[in-house]
Enzyme design. Structure first.
Site, short mmCIF file in Angstrom:
data_model
loop_
_atom_site.label_atom_id
_atom_site.label_comp_id
_atom_site.label_asym_id
_atom_site.label_seq_id
_atom_site.Cartn_x
_atom_site.Cartn_y
_atom_site.Cartn_z
N ASP A 172 -9.11 62.81 21.57
CA ASP A 172 -10.14 63.26 20.64
C ASP A 172 -11.37 62.34 20.65
O ASP A 172 -12.48 62.79 20.42
CB ASP A 172 -9.54 63.30 19.23
CG ASP A 172 -10.41 64.06 18.25
OD1 ASP A 172 -10.85 65.17 18.61
OD2 ASP A 172 -10.66 63.55 17.14
N HIS A 177 -16.18 60.45 23.59
CA HIS A 177 -17.23 59.67 22.92
C HIS A 177 -17.22 58.19 23.32
O HIS A 177 -18.26 57.62 23.65
CB HIS A 177 -17.07 59.75 21.40
CG HIS A 177 -16.96 61.14 20.87
ND1 HIS A 177 -17.75 62.17 21.33
CD2 HIS A 177 -16.17 61.69 19.92
CE1 HIS A 177 -17.44 63.27 20.67
NE2 HIS A 177 -16.49 63.01 19.83
#
Ligand code: NAP
Length: 484
Positions: free
Chosen positions: A235, A240
């Site tokens: 995730d 990111h």
């Protein structure tokens, strides 16, 4: 400082999943803010598409409510809102169905930028690409925007790339990682490549280590079923945090050009060493403060999914050999704080007797809250008492430094959608980059699955599992405190 808003070309933007959470919370409010700022030409059209049977007025009502809820009150201008809503229309379409495509085609104009935002589950990407092509709605100049998660491993990412590549060139595909739309993240590149100050020191000879922290206070309550199939590694780290690491570690691109930047990021990902099991700490938050623990929120009492992960990552290239990057991210931690901290080495020789007062120089880049930068430097402790040393921050809050304009920094989604319309892919992930990131991530996940590793419990509101402290202590280093 005078704000410079450069209008984009007129466009037709179709938001598939226009009634969904992301569209209502981020995309529509973001578009409104750009309209309010004068960046969107008045003859641009935004077309919502989803299965729900709505008419244009129904979709406009949804958008009106979204603006009321998610746009700051100082931008609530009745006239502007109505002018914006007048550009919105809706078509009921099932991505897997036959109806609605002709109606959509009839709405699309020639001679303007055509963009299609796939704000739907990735399992629908192939259907949408196929139908846009079959009904001749998209053409060679159209752009498509796809959301995360882009696969859950290398195989599924390759499959997604393949279904999109059937009908669209790489130059038409905009894979969103909203972290790249954050002002500070882009500032990382400006700080590195527009100043002479840092780049000569930007290597293992002068940098001891790098810490990247993305700490959240929220739990996964309400989205446990989704999160349980993902976990912190998929995730947060694969996308990111990997992007942040790339921007810190990459070589200077020859030009600020999409492929030049993305080529350099790709080289970093390919230079990442496999991560050893002893360099990984996984955690799961425990029940506390009258809230359930991870397993209650995931609804699987035996779940081994991590809501926290810390990793020590080594990059095998000339610049970074010997400088570890420590990454950590988690839910239900003590504060919501994201930052990158670059810790420099000791000066080669100290001329001062006050060895105890000495601290390393640290460049801290804060992503949230309060975007800004902090450079920790040593000075003389003021006053009498001899030459004692103390550390002070050279503090720059972007909002303060940039005055009104800084306080009005566009949200990541606004910026990225405008980049789509401008046809600038610099801040979007290229297909090979995403695949390389999964190729590094997969063996790490497979390793702990094979070993049957269980995440360590950590208290809600803490800094994460105790073992994560050891990951740093072992190397004679320590994590920075997590605080807002
Ligand atoms: P959501 O609230 O469940 O919305 C899904 C949207 O897709 C709805 O508008 C739904 O409307 C539409 N839809 C579902 N099946 C469809 C079909 N067969 N044909 C056409 N439209 C269909 O999901 P979301 O949170 O907005 O997320 C959308 C995408 O963004 C997902 O890929 C998600 O992973 C990603 N994402 C979301 C966030 C976020 O903050 N929400 C953040 C990052 C990434 P109907 O039911 O009316 O068809």
């Amino acid at each position: 400082m005078v704000s410079r808003v450069i209008p984009v070309e007129p466009f037709d933007l179709v938001v598939f999943g226009g009634t969904g959470d992301l569209a209502q919370r981020k995309i529509i409010p973001g578009l409104y803010r750009r309209f309010w700022a004068g960046q969107i030409p008045a003859d641009s059209n935004i077309i919502g598409a989803a299965r729900s049977e709505l008419d244009d007025a129904g979709f406009q009502d949804l958008a009106r409510a979204a603006i009321a809820e998610f746009v700051a009150k100082d931008k609530h201008d009745k006239k502007v809102i109505e002018a914006f809503l007048a550009r919105l229309s809706y078509v009921a379409i099932d991505a897997k169905g036959k109806g609605g495509w002709d109606a959509l085609k009839a709405k699309m104009r020639d001679g303007v930028v055509k963009a299609f935002y796939f704000s739907v589950a990735p399992s629908l990407f192939g259907d949408l690409a196929e139908r846009l092509h079959a009904h001749k709605i998209a053409d060679a100049n159209s752009r498509i925007v796809v959301e995360k998660p882009f696969g859950r491993d290398l195989e599924s990412a390759r499959a997604l790339n393949a279904v999109l590549a059937k009908h669209f060139d790489e130059a038409q595909i905009y894979r969103i990682d909203h972290y790249l739309g954050k002002e500070t993240v882009q500032n990382l590149m400006a700080v590195r490549f527009a100043n002479i100050l840092f780049e000569p020191l930007w290597k293992s000879e002068y940098i001891d280590h790098v810490q990247i922290t993305v700490a959240e206070t929220v739990s996964v309550d309400g989205r446990g079923a989704y999160y349980d199939k993902s976990g912190a590694m998929r995730d947060m780290v694969q996308n990111h945090m990997m992007q942040l690491l790339c921007l810190i570690a990459m070589e200077p691109p020859y030009h600020f050009d999409p492929d030049a930047v993305r080529d350099e990021k790709l080289k970093v990902i390919r230079a990442l060493d496999p991560v050893k099991p002893e360099d990984i700490v996984r955690g799961q938050y425990l029940a506390g403060n009258e809230q359930g623990g991870y397993v209650e929120h995931s609804e699987d009492p035996t779940s081994k999914t991590e809501s926290y992960i810390a990793l020590k990552v080594n990059i095998s290239n000339w610049r970074w050999k010997g400088t570890p990057f420590y990454l950590r991210t988690g839910k239900r931690l003590r504060a919501r704080a994201s930052e990158i901290a670059i810790t420099f080495r000791e000066p080669p020789h100290s001329i001062f007797d006050d060895a105890e007062g000495w601290r390393e120089n640290v460049l801290v880049i804060r992503l949230q809250p309060n975007e800004g930068m902090n450079l920790m430097v040593m000075i003389k402790e003021p006053g009498p008492g001899g030459m004692r040393l103390t550390q002070v921050p050279l503090d720059m809050s972007f909002a303060e430094a940039l005055g009104e304009e800084g306080a009005d920094i566009p949200d990541a989604y606004e910026r990225l959608i405008m980049d789509v319309i401008r046809g600038n892919q610099t801040l979007f992930m290229r297909g090979d980059e995403v695949e390389a990131a999964w190729a590094w991530t997969d063996p790490i996940i497979q390793g702990w699955e094979k070993r049957g590793d269980k995440p360590k419990g950590y208290d809600a509101g803490s800094s994460g599992p105790e073992d994560a402290l050891m990951l740093m202590h072992r190397d004679g280093r320590r994590w920075r405190e997590i605080r807002e």
